[in-house]
Design a protein around this motif. Sequence first.
Motif, mmCIF file in Angstrom:
data_model
loop_
_atom_site.group_PDB
_atom_site.id
_atom_site.type_symbol
_atom_site.label_atom_id
_atom_site.label_comp_id
_atom_site.label_asym_id
_atom_site.label_seq_id
_atom_site.Cartn_x
_atom_site.Cartn_y
_atom_site.Cartn_z
ATOM 1 N N VAL A 1 4.252 -3.444 -8.875
ATOM 2 C CA VAL A 1 4.390 -2.296 -7.972
ATOM 3 C C VAL A 1 3.940 -2.665 -6.562
ATOM 4 C CG1 VAL A 1 3.603 0.050 -7.489
ATOM 5 C CG2 VAL A 1 4.170 -0.610 -9.820
ATOM 6 N N GLY A 2 2.852 -3.430 -6.466
ATOM 7 C CA GLY A 2 2.377 -3.848 -5.155
ATOM 8 C C GLY A 2 3.416 -4.659 -4.407
ATOM 9 N N LEU A 3 4.084 -5.576 -5.112
ATOM 10 C CA LEU A 3 5.119 -6.392 -4.476
ATOM 11 C C LEU A 3 6.312 -5.542 -4.060
ATOM 12 C CD1 LEU A 3 5.025 -9.542 -6.794
ATOM 13 C CD2 LEU A 3 4.231 -9.388 -4.426
ATOM 14 N N VAL A 4 6.722 -4.619 -4.952
ATOM 15 C CA VAL A 4 7.866 -3.754 -4.635
ATOM 16 C C VAL A 4 7.571 -2.892 -3.414
ATOM 17 C CG1 VAL A 4 9.234 -1.791 -5.432
ATOM 18 C CG2 VAL A 4 8.809 -3.714 -6.971
ATOM 19 N N LEU B 1 4.930 7.098 -4.565
ATOM 20 C CA LEU B 1 4.302 5.944 -5.195
ATOM 21 C C LEU B 1 4.275 6.084 -6.713
ATOM 22 C CD1 LEU B 1 1.295 5.380 -2.756
ATOM 23 C CD2 LEU B 1 3.398 4.044 -2.915
ATOM 24 N N THR B 2 4.037 7.302 -7.197
ATOM 25 C CA THR B 2 4.013 7.526 -8.645
ATOM 26 C C THR B 2 5.385 7.275 -9.255
ATOM 27 O OG1 THR B 2 2.221 9.140 -8.451
ATOM 28 C CG2 THR B 2 3.548 9.223 -10.463
ATOM 29 N N ARG B 3 6.436 7.713 -8.572
ATOM 30 C CA ARG B 3 7.793 7.489 -9.081
ATOM 31 C C ARG B 3 8.105 5.990 -9.164
ATOM 32 N NH1 ARG B 3 10.734 12.316 -9.103
ATOM 33 N NH2 ARG B 3 9.804 13.985 -7.851
ATOM 34 N N ILE B 4 7.728 5.243 -8.136
ATOM 35 C CA ILE B 4 7.959 3.796 -8.142
ATOM 36 C C ILE B 4 7.143 3.142 -9.255
ATOM 37 C CG2 ILE B 4 7.642 1.673 -6.810
ATOM 38 C CD1 ILE B 4 8.189 3.352 -4.282
ATOM 39 N N HIS B 5 5.890 3.563 -9.389
ATOM 40 C CA HIS B 5 5.014 3.018 -10.437
ATOM 41 C C HIS B 5 5.572 3.318 -11.820
ATOM 42 C CE1 HIS B 5 1.696 3.374 -13.348
ATOM 43 N NE2 HIS B 5 1.186 2.326 -12.722
ATOM 44 N N ASP B 6 5.978 4.549 -12.058
ATOM 45 C CA ASP B 6 6.488 4.945 -13.378
ATOM 46 C C ASP B 6 7.770 4.186 -13.725
ATOM 47 O OD1 ASP B 6 4.389 6.665 -13.594
ATOM 48 O OD2 ASP B 6 5.546 8.494 -13.199
ATOM 49 N N THR B 7 8.628 3.976 -12.723
ATOM 50 C CA THR B 7 9.867 3.242 -12.976
ATOM 51 C C THR B 7 9.582 1.782 -13.288
ATOM 52 O OG1 THR B 7 11.031 4.740 -11.461
ATOM 53 C CG2 THR B 7 12.154 2.705 -12.055
#
Length: 249
Positions: free
Chosen positions: A100-103, A125-131
Amino acid sequence: MGGRVRRLGPDRVAFLAALVAPLGVLGALVPFRDSLPNTSVVLVLVVIVVAVAALGNRLAGALAALWAAVWFDFFFTQPYQRFTISRPADIQAALLLLVVGLVVSQLAARARRLQVVTITDADYLTRIHDTAELAQSANAPETVVDHVTAQLPEVLRLRGCRFEYGTLIGHPPRLEQDGSVTWGRRRWDADQFGLPDTEVELCAFGNGRFYGRFMLDPTPGTIPPLQARLVAVTLADQAGSALDTAAGR
């Protein structure tokens, strides 16, 4: 005659922050680690990575993501104060933090080039993390595609969304990688008019290979901000990566 004071440029400051900020923040959170869920700590670290990437560049953001994962392992995974991880859940959390950090660092660097406020909204951020988490655990890439298809209407305030596998057909308006919208050879002013009142394609690429496109059905009168459009592009990229990983198995 006194020597000149040498000022650090933004990139050098960002690299310094990439090394210092994750360690400093995690060190400050250590007294609370018994009451803080690791997911909350991960989100805090992602915000740090975003800030570093926005201040510097992709490389600084990637360094911050890597350093955050290392110190997260050291301080927040058992056994504590050792660079080892004993529990599978902690391994997954550390890997997700790195992914997630890299994305998000890529996303922040892209936003910086466009001279916009970087993305620190917790919902985004939560949506990106969950995906990213789903992409790590899903047995079928279609699960990730379906998840992103359900997320995009909320992110972009759409009436609907569907995914088409295969080759490009027709020439609908396109949501580009930088968050802009093109229609044929013309650039559409999405910041003023929102998305065009017709289906808009958002392509899903994995490792440079085209796998399909999300067909977006915009809601007339709504204007999704650039941040939302960049998040949508990032979610589509995650779906494309999941499809590419499955194709390479």
